[in-house]
Structure formats: C-alpha cells, structure tokens
Scaffold this motif. Structure first.
Motif, PDB file in Angstrom:
ATOM      1  N   ALA A 189      53.866  62.986  43.641  1.00 52.98           N
ATOM      2  CA  ALA A 189      54.858  63.290  42.777  1.00 52.98           C
ATOM      3  C   ALA A 189      55.067  63.561  41.484  1.00 52.98           C
ATOM      4  O   ALA A 189      55.254  64.369  40.797  1.00 52.98           O
ATOM      5  N   GLU A 190      54.162  62.246  41.045  1.00 57.54           N
ATOM      6  CA  GLU A 190      54.439  62.095  39.574  1.00 57.54           C
ATOM      7  C   GLU A 190      53.335  63.129  38.795  1.00 57.54           C
ATOM      8  O   GLU A 190      53.640  63.626  37.747  1.00 57.54           O
ATOM      9  N   ALA A 191      52.285  63.184  39.493  1.00 54.33           N
ATOM     10  CA  ALA A 191      51.194  64.236  39.031  1.00 54.33           C
ATOM     11  C   ALA A 191      51.853  65.659  38.854  1.00 54.33           C
ATOM     12  O   ALA A 191      51.647  66.505  37.977  1.00 54.33           O
ATOM     13  N   VAL A 192      52.437  65.938  39.942  1.00 55.56           N
ATOM     14  CA  VAL A 192      53.160  67.530  40.117  1.00 55.56           C
ATOM     15  C   VAL A 192      54.369  67.388  39.153  1.00 55.56           C
ATOM     16  O   VAL A 192      54.450  68.478  38.464  1.00 55.56           O
ATOM     17  N   ALA A 193      55.173  66.305  38.752  1.00 51.03           N
ATOM     18  CA  ALA A 193      56.103  66.439  37.732  1.00 51.03           C
ATOM     19  C   ALA A 193      55.696  66.752  36.642  1.00 51.03           C
ATOM     20  O   ALA A 193      56.398  67.287  35.612  1.00 51.03           O
TER      21      ALA A 193
ATOM     22  N   LYS B 115      58.823  73.631  41.256  1.00 57.43           N
ATOM     23  CA  LYS B 115      58.054  71.961  41.055  1.00 57.43           C
ATOM     24  C   LYS B 115      58.919  71.118  41.139  1.00 57.43           C
ATOM     25  O   LYS B 115      58.595  69.894  41.796  1.00 57.43           O
ATOM     26  N   GLU B 116      60.266  71.041  40.662  1.00 59.26           N
ATOM     27  CA  GLU B 116      61.360  69.928  40.742  1.00 59.26           C
ATOM     28  C   GLU B 116      61.546  69.807  41.975  1.00 59.26           C
ATOM     29  O   GLU B 116      61.797  68.527  42.237  1.00 59.26           O
ATOM     30  N   THR B 117      61.898  70.861  42.838  1.00 55.07           N
ATOM     31  CA  THR B 117      62.531  70.531  44.204  1.00 55.07           C
ATOM     32  C   THR B 117      61.348  69.842  45.214  1.00 55.07           C
ATOM     33  O   THR B 117      61.535  69.134  45.963  1.00 55.07           O
ATOM     34  N   ILE B 118      60.268  70.332  44.887  1.00 57.57           N
ATOM     35  CA  ILE B 118      58.943  69.825  45.604  1.00 57.57           C
ATOM     36  C   ILE B 118      58.810  68.337  45.289  1.00 57.57           C
ATOM     37  O   ILE B 118      58.750  67.498  46.288  1.00 57.57           O
ATOM     38  N   ASN B 119      59.121  67.933  43.944  1.00 60.72           N
ATOM     39  CA  ASN B 119      58.856  66.797  43.642  1.00 60.72           C
ATOM     40  C   ASN B 119      59.671  65.854  44.533  1.00 60.72           C
ATOM     41  O   ASN B 119      59.722  64.710  44.792  1.00 60.72           O
ATOM     42  N   GLN B 120      60.991  66.366  44.173  1.00 62.60           N
ATOM     43  CA  GLN B 120      62.317  65.541  44.845  1.00 62.60           C
ATOM     44  C   GLN B 120      62.100  65.255  46.263  1.00 62.60           C
ATOM     45  O   GLN B 120      62.230  64.249  46.908  1.00 62.60           O
TER      46      GLN B 120
ATOM     47  N   LEU C 225      51.336  74.694  46.156  1.00 63.49           N
ATOM     48  CA  LEU C 225      51.203  74.081  44.925  1.00 63.49           C
ATOM     49  C   LEU C 225      50.403  72.816  44.856  1.00 63.49           C
ATOM     50  O   LEU C 225      49.874  72.242  44.168  1.00 63.49           O
ATOM     51  N   LEU C 226      50.848  72.081  45.938  1.00 69.69           N
ATOM     52  CA  LEU C 226      50.275  70.772  46.105  1.00 69.69           C
ATOM     53  C   LEU C 226      48.728  70.532  46.403  1.00 69.69           C
ATOM     54  O   LEU C 226      48.087  69.536  46.150  1.00 69.69           O
ATOM     55  N   SER C 227      48.350  71.593  47.011  1.00 67.64           N
ATOM     56  CA  SER C 227      46.721  71.550  47.681  1.00 67.64           C
ATOM     57  C   SER C 227      45.826  71.446  46.695  1.00 67.64           C
ATOM     58  O   SER C 227      44.913  70.486  46.574  1.00 67.64           O
ATOM     59  N   PRO C 228      45.755  72.038  45.444  1.00 65.26           N
ATOM     60  CA  PRO C 228      44.887  71.887  44.487  1.00 65.26           C
ATOM     61  C   PRO C 228      44.901  70.137  44.003  1.00 65.26           C
ATOM     62  O   PRO C 228      43.791  70.276  43.569  1.00 65.26           O
ATOM     63  N   TYR C 229      46.136  69.695  43.968  1.00 64.64           N
ATOM     64  CA  TYR C 229      45.977  68.359  43.392  1.00 64.64           C
ATOM     65  C   TYR C 229      45.015  67.496  44.436  1.00 64.64           C
ATOM     66  O   TYR C 229      44.444  66.702  43.888  1.00 64.64           O
ATOM     67  N   VAL C 230      45.239  67.588  45.569  1.00 60.86           N
ATOM     68  CA  VAL C 230      44.806  66.876  46.800  1.00 60.86           C
ATOM     69  C   VAL C 230      43.107  67.119  46.676  1.00 60.86           C
ATOM     70  O   VAL C 230      42.598  66.402  46.805  1.00 60.86           O
ATOM     71  N   ARG C 231      43.041  68.423  46.743  1.00 56.74           N
ATOM     72  CA  ARG C 231      41.387  68.806  46.673  1.00 56.74           C
ATOM     73  C   ARG C 231      40.756  68.281  45.220  1.00 56.74           C
ATOM     74  O   ARG C 231      39.435  68.014  45.397  1.00 56.74           O
TER      75      ARG C 231
END
Length: 349
Positions: free
Chosen positions: A56-60, A3-8, A110-116
């Motif tokens: 990125a903030e939401a994922v963090a 998660k941290e690497t993706i956020n960065q 990881l990111l797809s559910p956030y966008v959906r």
C-alpha cells in the motif's frame, strides 16, 4: 478504482487479506503446517500483514522499487531463519490471487506490476557481507566498538569512544565513521540472524548513552543563531538517525529541539509555534512510514505553522529519487552533512 481508493482498501482490509493469503498458501503447500506448526502460521500472517502494508505504501508513492526492496530485505531475513527460498515468492503469488479475488480487476491490474517486480528482485543474489570494511576511516575503532557492544559491555564501549575523542578523534568523525556504520552493521547482523532483537536494541541503547556523554563537546560549539526542530514521524520508533542529525546541527552551531520518536503531529506543530523555529527536519527509517511524513506535512500546511520549511531524510528517501518532492517536502538530504547545507538554504528562503 483510483490509486488512493486501492491504497485505502488494502489498508482497511489488511488483516482479512493476510488471513486469506496464508490460508491459500497453506492450501497449496500442505507441508507448511507440519513444518512450521501453529506458531509458524501465526508468523506467516504477521508477514502477510507487512506485505500489504508495504504494498500500500509503495502504491501511494508510485514506487515499485520500494516494494521490491522490502521483498529483497525480507527474503534474506527468512532465508537466514531456515525458510525455503521459494516460499516468499509463492506467498506473493497467493497475494496476487487474493487481490484478484477480493478487489476489482482494475485494482489487480495496478498492483500486479509491483508484486512481479518484487519477485524479480527476489531472484537476484543478495550481498550479505559485513558493512564494516578495513579501508574505511577509523575502521579499527569501529570494529572495536562493535565488538564491545556484542559482548554486552557498555562500560568498555563508552570508555573506548571517550578515550578516542580525548586522543584527538573528532566527535563528528565518531558519528560518521563509528556510530553510523556500526548501527548499520548491527542491523545487518540481525537481518542475517547472527544476533537477537534484544542485542540489537541493547546496541542502540548503548550508542545513545555514549552520544549523551559526548554532549559537553557538542554543545560547546559557538552558536550560529539558527534553530531547527527535529523529529521522527508518528509510528516511527527508529530514532537514533534523527538524533544523530540533530547533534550534527548542534555541532554546526544550530540550536536544536529534538522531539524523539513517535511524536504526535499536534505536538510537533505546537513546538514549532512556541519556539518560533522556521525549519523542521523529519526522519523516516522505514518505507512504511512515508505516508505518515506526507500526512505530517499536510497537517503542517493547514496549521498556523504553514510557513515552516520541511526537510526530510532517511532510508526510503535515499532509495526513491524525488520521493521528497512527491510528498510535499521543501528539501531532502541524504546524510547529516548535506542536511546542514540544505537547512541553511531553506532557512534563508
């Protein structure tokens, strides 16, 4: 990728990803170029940069709801400015395709559910009615104050409040039932395109001026012997909420050191050490600044002021239950009244 690497990765490449997103959307919707012109394309890139920042903030903080709330807010902003309703959802489709192309498969997964989740929120109807209701305490005073602000009459705005206090309305009630709801209403009016950014800034500046004229009443309160430093995290420019909270503490007898907006972390730590204060109140109005609060807390824990208790508040913490615990704060308050109670307990712990 973790998660941290993706956020960065998102933050480091946000400009590049935003350009790619807009290029893809304009490729899929060729009429956008003619409809909005070069200036419109530039604004699309700005919006796309915000998409990635909020994502990125939401994922963090592992909150899909945070990104969905941003999408719903932006959807209404765009709708009221003549952008077709489906345009933002299409932009999110392009966002996912850009992420699929530019980042490893596990990042996209990881990111797809956030966008959906954001797209699902966009499909819901949004209530954009006035936030000022006739049933609220001091509703007539709040409405009159708003009208003076919108008319650009700071003298009438100030005199209205001073006369109300002189006639027996408590400063506390003015803060809770006039300043706070009117500021929220001003924000809504900008969101639905009924006032300009300049009018919004003017209203905030006038309210801060009126607040300062009430200070003789606020600082007349008997002192309790307790003290607090209040600030906004670096980058946060919406300071009026934090200032109102600091004033509430003054009304409760606390000595407060209000540092204002966009205060560097080193200056906050230095003030805490110089003043010998045991509680720090930190406000974040925008979700995109939650990581900044987390970094401030981490820096505090690594400093000589490590034992200072941190109380957080603001919209993102009201939106996401338990967010304050995830970022390492010692306490959270949903409003100024609650903040005084929580800070009192923290000061004794």
């Amino acid at each position: 990728m973790g998660k941290e690497t993706i956020n960065q990765a998102i933050l480091e490449r946000s400009d590049e990803l935003a350009e790619a997103l807009v290029a893809l959307q304009y490729e899929r919707q060729p009429d956008l170029a003619e409809r909005y012109g070069p200036q419109g394309r530039g604004r699309c890139v700005e919006d796309a940069c915000h998409h990635f920042a909020y994502l990125a903030e939401a994922v963090a903080v592992s909150s899909q709801d945070m990104f969905a709330d941003y999408a719903q807010w932006l959807g209404l902003v765009l709708e009221k400015r003549g952008v077709e309703p489906g345009c933002l959802s299409e932009s999110f489709d392009c966002l996912l395709d850009v992420l699929r192309r530019e980042l490893p498969p596990d990042a996209h997964a990881l990111l797809s559910p956030y966008v959906r989740a954001a797209q699902e929120r966009l499909a819901r109807p949004v209530d954009s009615d006035s936030l000022l209701t006739a049933e609220a305490p001091h509703a007539a005073l709040a409405r009159a104050y708003l009208n003076h602000l919108l008319a650009g009459d700071r003298h009438a705005s100030s005199q209205l409040i001073l006369d109300a206090v002189e006639d027996g309305v408590s400063v506390r009630d003015v803060y809770l039932h006039v300043f706070q709801p009117v500021q929220h209403e001003i924000g809504r009016l900008w969101q639905v395109n009924e006032i300009s950014v300049a009018q919004e800034h003017y209203a905030t500046a006038v309210t801060q001026l009126v607040m300062s004229r009430l200070y003789p009443h606020i600082f007349a309160t008997k002192r309790s012997g307790q003290a607090l430093v209040a600030t906004c995290v670096s980058g946060e420019l919406h300071e009026i909420g934090a200032r109102m909270v600091a004033d509430f503490f003054e009304m409760a007898g606390w000595d407060t050191f209000y540092l204002g907006a966009n205060t560097p972390t080193a200056s906050i730590v230095q003030t805490l050490l110089e003043r010998g204060v045991g509680v720090l109140a930190v406000s974040a109005t925008m979700s995109v600044h939650v990581s900044g609060v987390e970094r401030l807390i981490a820096a505090l824990r690594a400093s000589e002021a490590r034992d200072v208790k941190v109380l957080v508040g603001g919209y993102p913490f009201n939106l996401v239950p338990g967010l304050w615990q995830r970022i390492g704060a010692d306490g959270y308050a949903a409003n100024a009244d609650a903040a005084i109670d929580v800070a009192g307990r923290l000061a004794l712990s």
